[in-house]
Design a protein around this motif. Structure first.
Motif, PDB file in Angstrom:
ATOM      1  N   GLU A 181      39.776   8.257  72.153  1.00  0.00           N
ATOM      2  CA  GLU A 181      41.240   8.320  72.028  1.00  0.00           C
ATOM      3  C   GLU A 181      41.713   7.494  70.840  1.00  0.00           C
ATOM      4  N   ALA A 182      41.147   6.295  70.671  1.00  0.00           N
ATOM      5  CA  ALA A 182      41.535   5.437  69.550  1.00  0.00           C
ATOM      6  C   ALA A 182      41.177   6.086  68.223  1.00  0.00           C
ATOM      7  N   ARG A 183      40.012   6.715  68.176  1.00  0.00           N
ATOM      8  CA  ARG A 183      39.579   7.363  66.937  1.00  0.00           C
ATOM      9  C   ARG A 183      40.483   8.539  66.596  1.00  0.00           C
ATOM     10  N   GLU A 184      40.803   9.345  67.598  1.00  0.00           N
ATOM     11  CA  GLU A 184      41.669  10.497  67.342  1.00  0.00           C
ATOM     12  C   GLU A 184      43.070  10.068  66.939  1.00  0.00           C
ATOM     13  N   ALA A 185      43.532   8.949  67.482  1.00  0.00           N
ATOM     14  CA  ALA A 185      44.881   8.472  67.165  1.00  0.00           C
ATOM     15  C   ALA A 185      44.979   7.880  65.767  1.00  0.00           C
ATOM     16  N   SER A 186      43.863   7.347  65.265  1.00  0.00           N
ATOM     17  CA  SER A 186      43.931   6.608  63.999  1.00  0.00           C
ATOM     18  C   SER A 186      43.256   7.302  62.826  1.00  0.00           C
ATOM     19  N   GLN A 187      42.424   8.329  63.091  1.00  0.00           N
ATOM     20  CA  GLN A 187      41.671   8.961  62.023  1.00  0.00           C
ATOM     21  C   GLN A 187      41.929  10.471  61.996  1.00  0.00           C
ATOM     22  N   PRO A 188      41.823  11.076  60.814  1.00  0.00           N
ATOM     23  CA  PRO A 188      42.079  12.520  60.679  1.00  0.00           C
ATOM     24  C   PRO A 188      40.855  13.355  61.065  1.00  0.00           C
ATOM     25  N   LYS A 241      40.344  15.915  62.838  1.00  0.00           N
ATOM     26  CA  LYS A 241      40.434  17.368  62.932  1.00  0.00           C
ATOM     27  C   LYS A 241      40.553  18.025  61.559  1.00  0.00           C
ATOM     28  N   SER A 242      40.465  17.213  60.504  1.00  0.00           N
ATOM     29  CA  SER A 242      40.552  17.717  59.132  1.00  0.00           C
ATOM     30  C   SER A 242      39.153  17.801  58.520  1.00  0.00           C
ATOM     31  N   ARG A 243      39.059  18.438  57.357  1.00  0.00           N
ATOM     32  CA  ARG A 243      37.806  18.467  56.607  1.00  0.00           C
ATOM     33  C   ARG A 243      37.680  17.133  55.883  1.00  0.00           C
ATOM     34  N   THR A 244      36.917  16.253  56.458  1.00  0.00           N
ATOM     35  CA  THR A 244      36.843  14.899  55.945  1.00  0.00           C
ATOM     36  C   THR A 244      35.441  14.355  56.141  1.00  0.00           C
ATOM     37  N   GLY A 245      35.201  13.131  55.689  1.00  0.00           N
ATOM     38  CA  GLY A 245      33.959  12.423  55.941  1.00  0.00           C
ATOM     39  C   GLY A 245      34.288  11.181  56.741  1.00  0.00           C
ATOM     40  N   GLY A 246      33.383  10.239  56.773  1.00  0.00           N
ATOM     41  CA  GLY A 246      33.683   8.971  57.422  1.00  0.00           C
ATOM     42  C   GLY A 246      34.471   8.081  56.486  1.00  0.00           C
ATOM     43  N   SER A 247      34.425   6.788  56.743  1.00  0.00           N
ATOM     44  CA  SER A 247      35.126   5.845  55.881  1.00  0.00           C
ATOM     45  C   SER A 247      34.612   5.980  54.448  1.00  0.00           C
ATOM     46  N   THR A 248      35.547   6.038  53.507  1.00  0.00           N
ATOM     47  CA  THR A 248      35.178   6.293  52.113  1.00  0.00           C
ATOM     48  C   THR A 248      34.600   5.060  51.434  1.00  0.00           C
ATOM     49  N   PHE A 249      35.210   3.898  51.673  1.00  0.00           N
ATOM     50  CA  PHE A 249      34.797   2.667  51.004  1.00  0.00           C
ATOM     51  C   PHE A 249      34.448   1.589  52.009  1.00  0.00           C
ATOM     52  N   ARG A 250      33.498   0.737  51.631  1.00  0.00           N
ATOM     53  CA  ARG A 250      33.159  -0.409  52.466  1.00  0.00           C
ATOM     54  C   ARG A 250      34.293  -1.423  52.441  1.00  0.00           C
ATOM     55  N   ASN A 251      34.435  -2.156  53.523  1.00  0.00           N
ATOM     56  CA  ASN A 251      35.440  -3.216  53.554  1.00  0.00           C
ATOM     57  C   ASN A 251      34.957  -4.399  52.725  1.00  0.00           C
ATOM     58  N   PRO A 252      35.704  -4.822  51.693  1.00  0.00           N
ATOM     59  CA  PRO A 252      35.317  -6.018  50.947  1.00  0.00           C
ATOM     60  C   PRO A 252      35.410  -7.249  51.853  1.00  0.00           C
ATOM     61  N   ASP A 253      34.646  -8.273  51.531  1.00  0.00           N
ATOM     62  CA  ASP A 253      34.695  -9.500  52.325  1.00  0.00           C
ATOM     63  C   ASP A 253      36.129  -9.998  52.467  1.00  0.00           C
ATOM     64  N   LEU A 265      39.244  10.530  52.873  1.00  0.00           N
ATOM     65  CA  LEU A 265      39.624  11.582  51.946  1.00  0.00           C
ATOM     66  C   LEU A 265      39.610  12.908  52.688  1.00  0.00           C
ATOM     67  N   LEU A 266      40.469  13.837  52.264  1.00  0.00           N
ATOM     68  CA  LEU A 266      40.579  15.132  52.917  1.00  0.00           C
ATOM     69  C   LEU A 266      40.354  16.261  51.928  1.00  0.00           C
ATOM     70  N   ASN A 267      39.716  17.300  52.395  1.00  0.00           N
ATOM     71  CA  ASN A 267      39.694  18.580  51.690  1.00  0.00           C
ATOM     72  C   ASN A 267      40.848  19.398  52.246  1.00  0.00           C
ATOM     73  N   LEU A 268      41.868  19.634  51.434  1.00  0.00           N
ATOM     74  CA  LEU A 268      43.047  20.354  51.912  1.00  0.00           C
ATOM     75  C   LEU A 268      42.786  21.837  52.098  1.00  0.00           C
ATOM     76  N   GLY A 269      41.613  22.287  51.684  1.00  0.00           N
ATOM     77  CA  GLY A 269      41.265  23.687  51.878  1.00  0.00           C
ATOM     78  C   GLY A 269      40.531  24.298  50.700  1.00  0.00           C
ATOM     79  N   GLU A 270      40.878  23.859  49.492  1.00  0.00           N
ATOM     80  CA  GLU A 270      40.277  24.429  48.283  1.00  0.00           C
ATOM     81  C   GLU A 270      39.638  23.363  47.407  1.00  0.00           C
ATOM     82  N   ALA A 271      39.396  22.186  47.947  1.00  0.00           N
ATOM     83  CA  ALA A 271      38.844  21.090  47.144  1.00  0.00           C
ATOM     84  C   ALA A 271      37.401  21.378  46.741  1.00  0.00           C
TER      85      ALA A 271
END
Length: 323
Positions: free
Chosen positions: A205-212, A214-226, A257-263
């Motif tokens: 539930e937390a993941r669905e509420a905070s992350q996209p 259901k879109s064409r996406t990957g995981g987190s794009t960048f590592r968290n800096p210290d 990041l998202l693929n809006l459909g034609e990326a």
């Protein structure tokens, strides 16, 4: 097409000029020169041993945290399936094959009344990739639960590395050059099935509420800096909703990041680099890619089939399993 690849005769499935875009969560990317689905560990070892020296080898998992570039992947691309996804339940943990999906591992642990692996329900990938990148979420990571990982070395040797030998750090594990993760043993503790399942439901539930998700996406794009959150740095740099071609920075979670459909994969990578530059200009902090970028750009001669990182490292020379 390399004649050496054409001459391979594995017992598993081997196809040529195989589309990889449909397999990737972003739904972008070029083709594999050769795509190999081994029948078993022996088939994998024998096929790798038959390759000429310096043949690029890439092991793909769920393709959830990867950008496969538009020019595709040269050499041999390995996709583990079948028996490589087996899960064996034990009284105080489980053994999961490299191709086992993290979510499935969490659910099977819950079904067996084993607690401590619920965090895997929030990671969109497979166990092999989770070991390689010390995947983590919702308060835990692989370092906290892994007893050992069984790996295949390029010479066909199978060996086991314990937790200490993997030298886990943030989103990274140390593996011998050319190693491929085969399976891993994860610790868990007996617990209440209802409570474990409730924990997993809360993570979902937390993941669905905070992350996209259901879109064409990957995981987190960048590592968290210290000392910082990547999403916050991106937001403060004015990148929420930023568009490049057919790609967009998620308005729901700025570190996606998202693929809006034609990326294209080039759109996604250019957008990521634009975000990195804006964050650097705004805060003086350099973001480092967590998503792996594999292969060559359209029209580019492939220099290496390994991930192109922000700075050279031994990982660029390693056959690396991706999530």
């Amino acid at each position: 097409m390399s004649n050496a690849l054409r001459d391979l005769a594995p017992r598993g499935r081997l196809s040529f000029n195989a589309p990889l875009g449909p397999r990737a969560w972003f739904r972008t990317g070029g083709n594999a020169e050769a795509l190999f689905v081994p029948k078993d560990v022996r088939d994998l070892a024998e096929t790798l041993a038959a390759l000429p020296p310096h043949t690029p080898v890439t092991v793909l998992g769920a393709c959830s945290n990867v950008i496969i570039r538009d020019g595709g992947l040269d050499g041999l691309v390995v996709r583990l399936a079948g028996g490589f996804a087996e899960i064996t339940i034990e009284p105080d943990g489980l053994i999961a094959g490299a191709a086992a999906l993290d979510m499935i591992v969490a659910e099977q642990a819950a079904g067996a009344g084993l607690a401590g692996l619920e965090f895997l329900a929030g990671i969109p990938g497979s166990i092999g990739g989770a070991v390689v990148m010390n995947a983590g979420a919702y308060g835990s990571d692989m370092n906290a639960v892994l007893d050992w990982a069984e790996i295949l070395l390029p010479d066909g040797t199978i060996t086991t590395l314990d937790n200490a030998a993997l030298a886990f750090t943030y989103r990274h594990a140390v593996l011998p050059q050319g190693a491929i993760v085969l399976r891993a043993r994860l610790r868990a503790q007996p617990g209440n099935k209802a409570q474990i399942r409730a924990h997993i439901a809360g993570i979902k539930e937390a993941r669905e509420a905070s992350q996209p998700i259901k879109s064409r996406t990957g995981g987190s794009t960048f590592r968290n800096p210290d000392g910082h959150k990547a999403w916050q740095l991106i937001d403060e740099a004015g990148c929420r909703g930023l568009i490049q071609g057919g790609a967009q920075v998620s308005e729901k979670h700025c570190n996606f990041l998202l693929n809006l459909g034609e990326a294209t994969s080039a759109d996604l990578e250019m957008l990521g680099d634009l975000v990195r530059q804006r964050v650097l200009d705004h805060s003086g902090i350099t973001l480092h890619w967590e998503i792996k970028r594999l292969g060559r750009k359209a029209g580019e001669v492939l220099r290496s089939n390994a991930e192109e990182k922000d700075a050279p490292s031994v990982d660029e020379l390693r056959r690396e399993e991706t999530p």
